[in-house]
Scaffold this motif. Sequence first.
Motif, mmCIF file in Angstrom:
data_model
loop_
_atom_site.group_PDB
_atom_site.id
_atom_site.type_symbol
_atom_site.label_atom_id
_atom_site.label_comp_id
_atom_site.label_asym_id
_atom_site.label_seq_id
_atom_site.Cartn_x
_atom_site.Cartn_y
_atom_site.Cartn_z
ATOM 1 N N ALA A 185 -0.515 -9.272 5.224
ATOM 2 C CA ALA A 185 -1.349 -8.360 4.431
ATOM 3 C C ALA A 185 -0.498 -7.239 3.845
ATOM 4 C CB ALA A 185 -2.469 -7.788 5.298
ATOM 5 N N HIS A 186 0.479 -6.772 4.603
ATOM 6 C CA HIS A 186 1.365 -5.724 4.103
ATOM 7 C C HIS A 186 2.155 -6.218 2.891
ATOM 8 C CE1 HIS A 186 3.988 -2.207 4.289
ATOM 9 N NE2 HIS A 186 5.020 -3.022 4.206
ATOM 10 N N GLU A 187 2.670 -7.425 2.958
ATOM 11 C CA GLU A 187 3.418 -7.981 1.836
ATOM 12 C C GLU A 187 2.515 -8.168 0.617
ATOM 13 O OE1 GLU A 187 6.782 -10.645 4.213
ATOM 14 O OE2 GLU A 187 4.774 -11.460 3.885
ATOM 15 N N GLN A 188 1.304 -8.645 0.840
ATOM 16 C CA GLN A 188 0.391 -8.851 -0.281
ATOM 17 C C GLN A 188 -0.045 -7.523 -0.899
ATOM 18 O OE1 GLN A 188 -2.181 -12.087 -0.566
ATOM 19 N NE2 GLN A 188 -1.683 -12.996 1.419
ATOM 20 N N ALA A 189 -0.135 -6.481 -0.059
ATOM 21 C CA ALA A 189 -0.521 -5.168 -0.596
ATOM 22 C C ALA A 189 0.532 -4.656 -1.565
ATOM 23 C CB ALA A 189 -0.723 -4.177 0.545
ATOM 24 N N GLY A 190 1.806 -4.901 -1.263
ATOM 25 C CA GLY A 190 2.854 -4.498 -2.183
ATOM 26 C C GLY A 190 2.737 -5.185 -3.527
ATOM 27 N N GLU A 206 3.545 -9.413 -14.347
ATOM 28 C CA GLU A 206 2.771 -9.815 -13.172
ATOM 29 C C GLU A 206 3.026 -11.280 -12.814
ATOM 30 O OE1 GLU A 206 -1.332 -8.896 -13.828
ATOM 31 O OE2 GLU A 206 -0.939 -6.761 -14.128
ATOM 32 N N ARG A 207 3.048 -12.122 -13.824
ATOM 33 C CA ARG A 207 3.262 -13.549 -13.575
ATOM 34 C C ARG A 207 4.583 -13.801 -12.864
ATOM 35 N NH1 ARG A 207 4.409 -16.835 -18.769
ATOM 36 N NH2 ARG A 207 6.579 -16.511 -18.124
ATOM 37 N N GLU A 208 5.615 -13.061 -13.244
ATOM 38 C CA GLU A 208 6.952 -13.317 -12.707
ATOM 39 C C GLU A 208 7.296 -12.518 -11.453
ATOM 40 O OE1 GLU A 208 8.893 -15.687 -13.702
ATOM 41 O OE2 GLU A 208 7.516 -16.257 -15.310
ATOM 42 N N LEU A 209 6.646 -11.381 -11.233
ATOM 43 C CA LEU A 209 7.088 -10.499 -10.149
ATOM 44 C C LEU A 209 6.148 -10.410 -8.958
ATOM 45 C CD1 LEU A 209 8.730 -7.424 -11.911
ATOM 46 C CD2 LEU A 209 9.728 -9.609 -11.226
ATOM 47 N N ILE A 210 4.915 -10.853 -9.079
ATOM 48 C CA ILE A 210 3.996 -10.719 -7.944
ATOM 49 C C ILE A 210 4.538 -11.433 -6.709
ATOM 50 C CG2 ILE A 210 1.789 -11.587 -7.072
ATOM 51 C CD1 ILE A 210 0.513 -10.661 -9.656
ATOM 52 N N GLU A 211 4.949 -12.675 -6.866
ATOM 53 C CA GLU A 211 5.442 -13.415 -5.695
ATOM 54 C C GLU A 211 6.769 -12.848 -5.182
ATOM 55 O OE1 GLU A 211 7.461 -16.012 -3.092
ATOM 56 O OE2 GLU A 211 8.170 -15.541 -5.134
ATOM 57 N N PRO A 212 7.740 -12.525 -6.037
ATOM 58 C CA PRO A 212 8.973 -11.938 -5.515
ATOM 59 C C PRO A 212 8.758 -10.611 -4.790
ATOM 60 C CG PRO A 212 9.369 -12.844 -7.691
ATOM 61 C CD PRO A 212 7.885 -12.919 -7.455
ATOM 62 N N ARG A 243 7.446 -11.421 -1.423
ATOM 63 C CA ARG A 243 8.449 -12.109 -0.599
ATOM 64 C C ARG A 243 9.613 -11.197 -0.227
ATOM 65 N NH1 ARG A 243 12.641 -15.016 -3.033
ATOM 66 N NH2 ARG A 243 11.351 -15.185 -4.915
ATOM 67 N N LEU A 244 10.038 -10.356 -1.173
ATOM 68 C CA LEU A 244 11.256 -9.581 -0.982
ATOM 69 C C LEU A 244 11.008 -8.108 -0.713
ATOM 70 C CD1 LEU A 244 13.197 -11.137 -3.999
ATOM 71 C CD2 LEU A 244 13.430 -11.763 -1.580
ATOM 72 N N LEU A 288 15.493 -6.375 -6.767
ATOM 73 C CA LEU A 288 15.145 -7.785 -6.913
ATOM 74 C C LEU A 288 16.341 -8.606 -7.384
ATOM 75 C CD1 LEU A 288 11.570 -7.546 -8.485
ATOM 76 C CD2 LEU A 288 12.180 -7.973 -6.107
ATOM 77 N N ARG A 289 17.170 -8.020 -8.243
ATOM 78 C CA ARG A 289 18.386 -8.734 -8.669
ATOM 79 C C ARG A 289 19.285 -9.051 -7.473
ATOM 80 N NH1 ARG A 289 18.834 -5.005 -13.023
ATOM 81 N NH2 ARG A 289 18.520 -5.943 -15.072
ATOM 82 N N ARG A 290 19.445 -8.037 -6.608
ATOM 83 C CA ARG A 290 20.323 -8.243 -5.458
ATOM 84 C C ARG A 290 19.712 -9.229 -4.460
ATOM 85 N NH1 ARG A 290 20.746 -2.586 -5.982
ATOM 86 N NH2 ARG A 290 19.155 -2.321 -4.351
ATOM 87 N N ALA A 291 18.405 -9.107 -4.247
ATOM 88 C CA ALA A 291 17.759 -9.908 -3.209
ATOM 89 C C ALA A 291 17.650 -11.375 -3.599
ATOM 90 C CB ALA A 291 16.370 -9.339 -2.906
ATOM 91 N N ASP A 292 17.484 -11.644 -4.900
ATOM 92 C CA ASP A 292 17.369 -13.037 -5.352
ATOM 93 C C ASP A 292 18.018 -13.145 -6.729
ATOM 94 O OD1 ASP A 292 16.700 -15.590 -6.114
ATOM 95 O OD2 ASP A 292 14.598 -15.470 -5.493
ATOM 96 N N PRO A 293 19.292 -13.513 -6.805
ATOM 97 C CA PRO A 293 19.992 -13.578 -8.101
ATOM 98 C C PRO A 293 19.319 -14.493 -9.117
ATOM 99 C CG PRO A 293 21.556 -13.706 -6.280
ATOM 100 C CD PRO A 293 20.193 -13.817 -5.673
ATOM 101 N N ARG A 294 18.464 -15.413 -8.672
ATOM 102 C CA ARG A 294 17.775 -16.299 -9.615
ATOM 103 C C ARG A 294 16.818 -15.517 -10.520
ATOM 104 N NH1 ARG A 294 14.894 -20.337 -5.645
ATOM 105 N NH2 ARG A 294 14.489 -18.309 -4.655
ATOM 106 N N LEU A 295 16.472 -14.279 -10.110
ATOM 107 C CA LEU A 295 15.547 -13.469 -10.903
ATOM 108 C C LEU A 295 16.245 -12.693 -12.019
ATOM 109 C CD1 LEU A 295 13.386 -12.001 -8.003
ATOM 110 C CD2 LEU A 295 12.599 -13.623 -9.740
ATOM 111 N N LYS A 296 17.576 -12.733 -12.073
ATOM 112 C CA LYS A 296 18.302 -11.904 -13.031
ATOM 113 C C LYS A 296 17.853 -12.111 -14.477
ATOM 114 C CE LYS A 296 22.952 -10.564 -14.527
ATOM 115 N NZ LYS A 296 22.592 -10.607 -15.964
#
Length: 548
Positions: free
Chosen positions: A389-394, A535-541, A544-545, A471-479
Amino acid sequence: MSDYGHPLTFGSFLTPGNADPLRPVGLAMLSEQVGLDLVTFQDHPYQPAFLDTWTLLSFVAARTERVRLSANVTNLPLRPPAVLARSVASLDLLSGGRMELGLGAGAFWDAIEAMGGRRLTPGQGVRALEEAIEIIRQIWDVEARGGVRVEGEFHRAVGAKRGPAPAHDMGIWLGAYKPRMLSLTGRRADGWLPSLAYLQPGDLARGNAIIDEAAADAGRSPADVRRLLNVNGRFAATGRGPLHGPAEQWAEELADLALTAGISTFILASDDPDDLRRFAAEVAPATRELVAAERAAPSTSPATSQDPTPTGQTSAATGQTGTATGPSGRTGGTRGSTAPAGGAARVAAAPLAVVPTPDDGVRRSDVRVWDEAARPTGPTPDPERAYTAHEQAGAQHLIDVHDGLRAELAQIHDLIEQVAAGLIDVGTARSHINTMTMRQNKWTLGTYCESYCRVVTTHHTIEDRSLFPHLRRADPRLKPVIDRLEEEHHAIHDVLEGVDRALVAFVASPDGMAELRAAVNLLTDTLLSHLAYEERELIEPIARLGAH
């Protein structure tokens, strides 16, 4: 002292100055746009530098849609209770059930007497207030038989017709400090509304005790009386005293007031737009999270209810001194941490339920600022991944911030139509737009980070605590996605500048309204398209991160 378990709400306490009569209106609209729950105004009818509060509340009610409204508090000696009852019920009906009634027994008696009011002693003021409450409640009680009948020492209403009833079960909140007023609050009121600046150490505990005892004697539960508090302070980079420091310090101190003094509504006394934004976007969500985590935690020993004030400082709430502790009594660590240690482990994980707002595809302008088809996409989410729930709240917070921007966009359209109709001038429209979050943000670090990252991280520089570098550092695929979003932020800033230029040009050109509407249409296209993409691209990251 105790936690009465009420949900937390946050509001603004604004000055109804008439030097720039639309400024308090704009601040009320801003309070709604940034997500505050309540807007209140002082009520001093004898003050010539102020707008009449009830006229102002009516105007603000027509310019807002969601936020609740109240005087803070109504000057009863200059407001006949039977007329006041009908006025506030009428405004509640017109506003869709958004009014509350703050009442005070009166102060500044020389000024009240100069306006034709009757000077009362403190004891007389309390008796007059209790009579007024009875008249107001009888006016609203349309189900009872017969007319209103109150033959009081100070207020009479004998045979008055009942009604109208408010649109909702309206609260009556009393501004009370002394024992007789506090006892009346426990017996008859729905809320206690003092100002922290007028309280001495220990006053909240003493006030709660008197209210609770009076409520019990009247056959009521102490929880029937909501505890509200007007607060004021200063935001600063480092802590310098109670409510004088960074937003995370404010959150810890307000959470302590909620958990140990039962305060569930915090109302910020400030006319600074930046203060209102920070209070809504940073202090309110962090306070809610701290309180929710503490309420969900297993019972702990009495030693855990300590004051969160740094060593040697005195809390205005309790008069105690202590080490730098949070509401759970945890000492040390990073200030601003918004969950207790191990809190995530107590919350079951579930599939991501946060849903982005889709782009409806409608375009109002022929101009294209960017090629939407060339937008990169991020990694495909793991369908087996679960989120606390904490992750989803973010992740949800990103949508909440964006919804505030969408509301501001609707306000811009409304302002332009008012300019076109001659209801307001260009200068007023520009002034309103310049107070908006989207205008202040500059679109350089991203709206989410500007409003949220300061809450969840305090040990980094501004650059490090921005969302995109993390987010760039945590998952380079998002760059590629992050790079594109940053490019679009700068483009949106330029489009906003175009709206401002079109407003200025409209003054000099009789046909400038077409260009102004075109500029606003372009802003609408770019902003809504960008928010949906982000929103489409960043909600899940973000879920997760995290954001730090």
